[in-house]
Design an enzyme around this catalytic site. Structure first.
Site, PDB file in Angstrom:
ATOM      1  N   HIS A  49       0.908  -1.254  -0.348  1.00  0.00           N
ATOM      2  CA  HIS A  49      -0.204   0.321  -0.304  1.00  0.00           C
ATOM      3  C   HIS A  49       1.042   1.006  -0.024  1.00  0.00           C
ATOM      4  CE1 HIS A  49      -3.569  -2.513   0.565  1.00  0.00           C
ATOM      5  NE2 HIS A  49      -4.201  -2.412  -0.290  1.00  0.00           N
ATOM      6  N   CYS A 348      -9.375  -3.736 -10.526  1.00  0.00           N
ATOM      7  CA  CYS A 348      -8.894  -2.730  -9.773  1.00  0.00           C
ATOM      8  C   CYS A 348      -7.878  -2.663  -9.266  1.00  0.00           C
ATOM      9  CB  CYS A 348     -10.158  -2.564  -8.799  1.00  0.00           C
ATOM     10  SG  CYS A 348     -10.401  -3.011  -7.616  1.00  0.00           S
TER      11      CYS A 348
HETATM   12  C1  PEP Z   1      -6.555  -5.377  -4.981  1.00  0.00           C
HETATM   13  O1  PEP Z   1      -5.980  -6.067  -3.714  1.00  0.00           O
HETATM   14  O2  PEP Z   1      -5.818  -5.892  -5.644  1.00  0.00           O
HETATM   15  C2  PEP Z   1      -6.886  -4.200  -4.635  1.00  0.00           C
HETATM   16  C3  PEP Z   1      -7.679  -3.541  -5.487  1.00  0.00           C
HETATM   17  O3  PEP Z   1      -7.883  -4.226  -3.044  1.00  0.00           O
HETATM   18  P1  PEP Z   1      -5.659  -3.725  -2.563  1.00  0.00           P
HETATM   19  O4  PEP Z   1      -4.386  -2.637  -3.115  1.00  0.00           O
HETATM   20  O5  PEP Z   1      -6.600  -2.918  -1.668  1.00  0.00           O
HETATM   21  O6  PEP Z   1      -5.546  -4.801  -1.250  1.00  0.00           O
END
Ligand code: PEP
Ligand code: MG
Length: 417
Positions: A49, A348
């Site tokens: 993140h 996404c």
């Molecule tokens: C993913 O896991 O691809 C996602 C979009 O969620 P995050 O990156 O917030 O875990």
């Protein structure tokens, strides 16, 4: 963040940068893009993140740079956030020339105003990933049809107590208000707390293995009312803004979880979906689609869980790569299920921001791609330069490749003809 030094950095490119051994999501969210022009970390994976938030802020970021803390202050460092490369011995003139070329290439793409459509007229929805009202307002100027992923947990990284329903409605309303207008919509994801996004009021402490623990939708089980209050806040914001609002849950593993979530969302008059982040959800995509209105593939976690490789581990970057054929196979399975059900299946995760991979994803049958606003024009321009037949050939080539590098080369060959 345990160590900081101010530096000269040329990068996608920059003049002052920040070096750290590791940066948490909350640390990164607090960075000011006007001051921090690049971020290098010694640890971390490309879909941690930290990297995602830096991308969202438009800060060039390269993670997992061995020896980053040994770089000498005052020395110019060329940082390329797109290729993930760092050059501490770059000649200053060459570095400035590359920075200028990068700016010129970006400026050339400014004239691409969308919508994304293949040369034979197949439309692909491009959407933005946002973290809060501010990023939503910034993203609303990009050629997007809405928001494909509003990571609500990022609004609460520094909150000790759960916000009231009214407070939540006001926070979500800021994002929805940035996307009013015909044809636009916002996909709100319910809290994905846990793992590398700890939220004081929702995360279980001292889990042995938090990525496989009580995160995402699983948090609702032992937190009575947490999900309901969030859904009430989202529904109130949707009513007040009038923006079309879809709601999806993270970390869904079973059809029963999806059905239960969808019922709660639909009770509030909203469109219900789930994320495909756990391989079980991809394998059962057809049955998931019997109980929800849409699916959204989170390739960051889908890759982590398919390859059994921690997305935060810099040593495992060769495995945490969405071009891995096993990951692509699960994406294709999910997209085909969407086509058969006549329902929308988007991507996404960070994979959507890779222009070459985007071509293959569309060829698999994915109907929307959601990404940081900075990636929208490169992806849109690439998709608008190919036919849907080329997309299908690219998908077949990527799926048949032995490994990620062969997949990239095969798709590049198809796209460049
Ligand atoms: C993913 O896991 O691809 C996602 C979009 O969620 P995050 O990156 O917030 O875990
Ligand atoms: Mg995820």
């Amino acid at each position: 963040m345990n160590m900081k030094k101010l530096f000269s950095i040329f990068g996608n490119i920059a003049l002052v940068g920040l070096l750290t051994s590791a940066a948490g999501a909350a640390d990164t969210a607090g960075l000011d893009p006007a001051l921090v022009l690049a971020l290098l970390t010694e640890k971390g994976g490309a879909t941690s993140h930290t990297a995602i938030i830096a991308r969202q802020l438009g800060i060039p970021c390269v993670v997992g740079v061995a020896g980053a803390l040994e770089l000498v202050p005052g020395v110019g460092v060329l940082v390329d956030g797109t290729t993930g490369t760092v050059d501490a011995s770059a000649d200053a003139d060459d570095a400035h020339a590359r920075v200028a070329a990068d700016r010129a290439a970006r400026a050339a793409l400014d004239s691409w105003t969308g919508p994304a459509e293949t040369t034979d007229g197949v439309r692909i929805k491009l959407l933005a990933n946002v973290a809060d009202g501010e990023s939503a307002r910034l993203s609303s100027g990009a050629p997007v049809e809405g928001v494909g992923l509003f990571r609500t947990e990022l609004c609460f990284l520094d909150r000790r107590d759960e916000p009231t329903v009214d407070e939540q409605a006001a926070i979500y309303g800021e994002v929805l208000d940035a996307f009013t207008g015909p044809g636009r919509y916002v996909v709100v994801r319910t809290l994905d707390a846990g793992s590398d996004k700890p939220i004081a009021f929702a995360t279980l402490e001292d889990e042995e293995n938090p990525a496989l623990g009580v995160r995402g939708l699983r948090l609702a089980v032992n937190n009575p009312g947490l999900l309901e209050r969030q859904l009430d806040g989202i529904a109130a914001a949707a009513r007040a803004s009038g923006t079309e609002t879809w709601v999806m849950a993270p970390m869904v593993a079973t059809v029963a979880e999806a059905a239960d979530f969808a019922a709660r969302v639909r009770e509030r008059g909203l469109k219900a979906g789930v994320m495909v982040e756990v391989p079980s959800a991809a394998l059962l995509a057809d049955r998931m689609l019997e109980v929800v209105d849409f699916l959204s593939i989170g390739t960051n976690d889908l890759t982590q869980y398919t390859m059994a490789a921690d997305r935060l581990a810099s040593d495992l970057a060769h495995l945490t790569d969405p071009w891995q054929p096993a990951v692509l196979q699960l994406i294709a399975t999910t997209a085909v299920a969407g086509q058969q059900a006549g329902k929308s299946v988007g991507v996404c995760g960070e994979a959507a921001a890779d222009p070459l991979l985007a071509v293959a994803l569309v060829g698999m049958g994915v109907t929307s791609l959601s990404m940081a606003a900075a990636a929208v024009r490169p992806v849109g321009a690439q998709l608008s330069a190919v036919s849907s037949e080329t997309c299908r050939e690219a998908a077949a080539a990527a799926l048949a490749a032995a490994d990620p590098m062969a997949g990239r080369e095969a798709v590049r060959a198809v796209v460049t003809g």
